[in-house]
Write a protein that holds these residues in place. Structure first.
Motif, mmCIF file in Angstrom:
data_model
loop_
_atom_site.group_PDB
_atom_site.id
_atom_site.type_symbol
_atom_site.label_atom_id
_atom_site.label_comp_id
_atom_site.label_asym_id
_atom_site.label_seq_id
_atom_site.Cartn_x
_atom_site.Cartn_y
_atom_site.Cartn_z
ATOM 1 N N PHE A 41 -4.395 2.751 9.393
ATOM 2 C CA PHE A 41 -4.528 2.358 7.983
ATOM 3 C C PHE A 41 -5.613 3.177 7.287
ATOM 4 C CE2 PHE A 41 -2.630 -2.023 8.991
ATOM 5 C CZ PHE A 41 -1.398 -1.674 8.475
ATOM 6 N N ILE A 42 -6.710 3.424 7.974
ATOM 7 C CA ILE A 42 -7.795 4.228 7.394
ATOM 8 C C ILE A 42 -7.297 5.649 7.111
ATOM 9 C CG2 ILE A 42 -10.039 5.301 7.874
ATOM 10 C CD1 ILE A 42 -10.680 2.672 9.500
ATOM 11 N N GLN A 43 -6.612 6.243 8.082
ATOM 12 C CA GLN A 43 -6.099 7.597 7.905
ATOM 13 C C GLN A 43 -5.073 7.665 6.775
ATOM 14 O OE1 GLN A 43 -7.260 10.475 9.455
ATOM 15 N NE2 GLN A 43 -8.813 8.950 9.950
ATOM 16 N N SER A 44 -4.214 6.673 6.704
ATOM 17 C CA SER A 44 -3.219 6.618 5.630
ATOM 18 C C SER A 44 -3.903 6.562 4.272
ATOM 19 C CB SER A 44 -2.312 5.399 5.821
ATOM 20 O OG SER A 44 -1.365 5.318 4.781
ATOM 21 N N ASN A 45 -4.955 5.761 4.192
ATOM 22 C CA ASN A 45 -5.684 5.611 2.934
ATOM 23 C C ASN A 45 -6.410 6.908 2.565
ATOM 24 O OD1 ASN A 45 -6.785 4.482 0.651
ATOM 25 N ND2 ASN A 45 -7.957 2.933 1.723
ATOM 26 N N THR B 107 -6.557 -0.901 -2.162
ATOM 27 C CA THR B 107 -6.648 -2.363 -2.160
ATOM 28 C C THR B 107 -5.772 -2.974 -1.070
ATOM 29 O OG1 THR B 107 -7.156 -2.438 -4.508
ATOM 30 C CG2 THR B 107 -6.248 -4.450 -3.526
ATOM 31 N N PHE B 108 -4.512 -2.563 -1.025
ATOM 32 C CA PHE B 108 -3.577 -3.242 -0.127
ATOM 33 C C PHE B 108 -3.684 -2.774 1.321
ATOM 34 C CE2 PHE B 108 -2.025 -4.598 -4.179
ATOM 35 C CZ PHE B 108 -1.717 -5.929 -3.927
ATOM 36 N N LEU B 109 -3.987 -1.503 1.548
ATOM 37 C CA LEU B 109 -4.242 -1.093 2.934
ATOM 38 C C LEU B 109 -5.535 -1.741 3.422
ATOM 39 C CD1 LEU B 109 -3.164 2.668 3.076
ATOM 40 C CD2 LEU B 109 -1.875 0.635 3.758
ATOM 41 N N GLY B 110 -6.494 -1.927 2.522
ATOM 42 C CA GLY B 110 -7.732 -2.630 2.875
ATOM 43 C C GLY B 110 -7.470 -4.080 3.260
ATOM 44 N N GLY C 150 0.822 -1.208 0.000
ATOM 45 C CA GLY C 150 0.000 0.000 0.000
ATOM 46 C C GLY C 150 0.855 1.257 0.000
ATOM 47 N N ILE C 151 1.933 1.246 0.765
ATOM 48 C CA ILE C 151 2.861 2.384 0.795
ATOM 49 C C ILE C 151 3.507 2.571 -0.578
ATOM 50 C CG2 ILE C 151 5.062 3.197 1.732
ATOM 51 C CD1 ILE C 151 4.132 2.060 4.451
#
Length: 129
Positions: free
Chosen positions: A88-92, A51-54, A37-38
């Motif tokens: 993860f939500i905040q990053s996304n 997709t990947f952070l999810g 995701g990064i």
């Protein structure tokens, strides 16, 4: 129907792994997905990010829902898993690496802790078995 040799191997390894090995596999998967995701953030590929952070979130949610709440450690782990998911939500949402990197740091630390605990309990099983 599983056709590729890799998929057959992966399914077999999951079916024959101990609970502690499965736990480590979950951590490995969450860490790997978060790192991918990064990469998506770096590449400005926001579908990849999502997709990947999810996928990493899905694993952390699995860790959260399968906690055995009769143990005191679950009271510490539950809010930590919730916070990791929040990161993860905040990053996304922000398309920011900082939050995902912080979450990965927690996951790496947890993985190391559980790996060490698994080694210690395996040693005890051998001594008492």
């Amino acid at each position: 129907m599983i056709t590729s040799p890799y998929d057959k191997y992966r399914q077999s390894s999951v079916q024959t792994s101990s609970p502690s090995q499965l736990l480590l596999m979950l951590f490995d998967g969450a860490i790997r997905f978060a790192k991918t995701g990064i990469e998506g953030i770096d590449e400005h590929d926001f579908e990849k990010v999502s997709t990947f952070l999810g996928k990493a979130q899905t694993i952390v949610n699995e860790l959260l829902t399968t906690l055995d709440r009769k143990y005191d450690v679950a009271k510490t782990l539950a809010p930590l898993y919730e916070y990791i998911n929040y990161l993860f939500i905040q990053s996304n949402i922000k398309k920011s690496k900082a939050e995902a990197e912080e979450a990965i740091g927690y996951l790496v630390d947890l993985r190391q802790t559980f790996a060490q605990a698994a080694k210690m309990t395996a040693g005890q099983d051998l001594q008492h078995g």
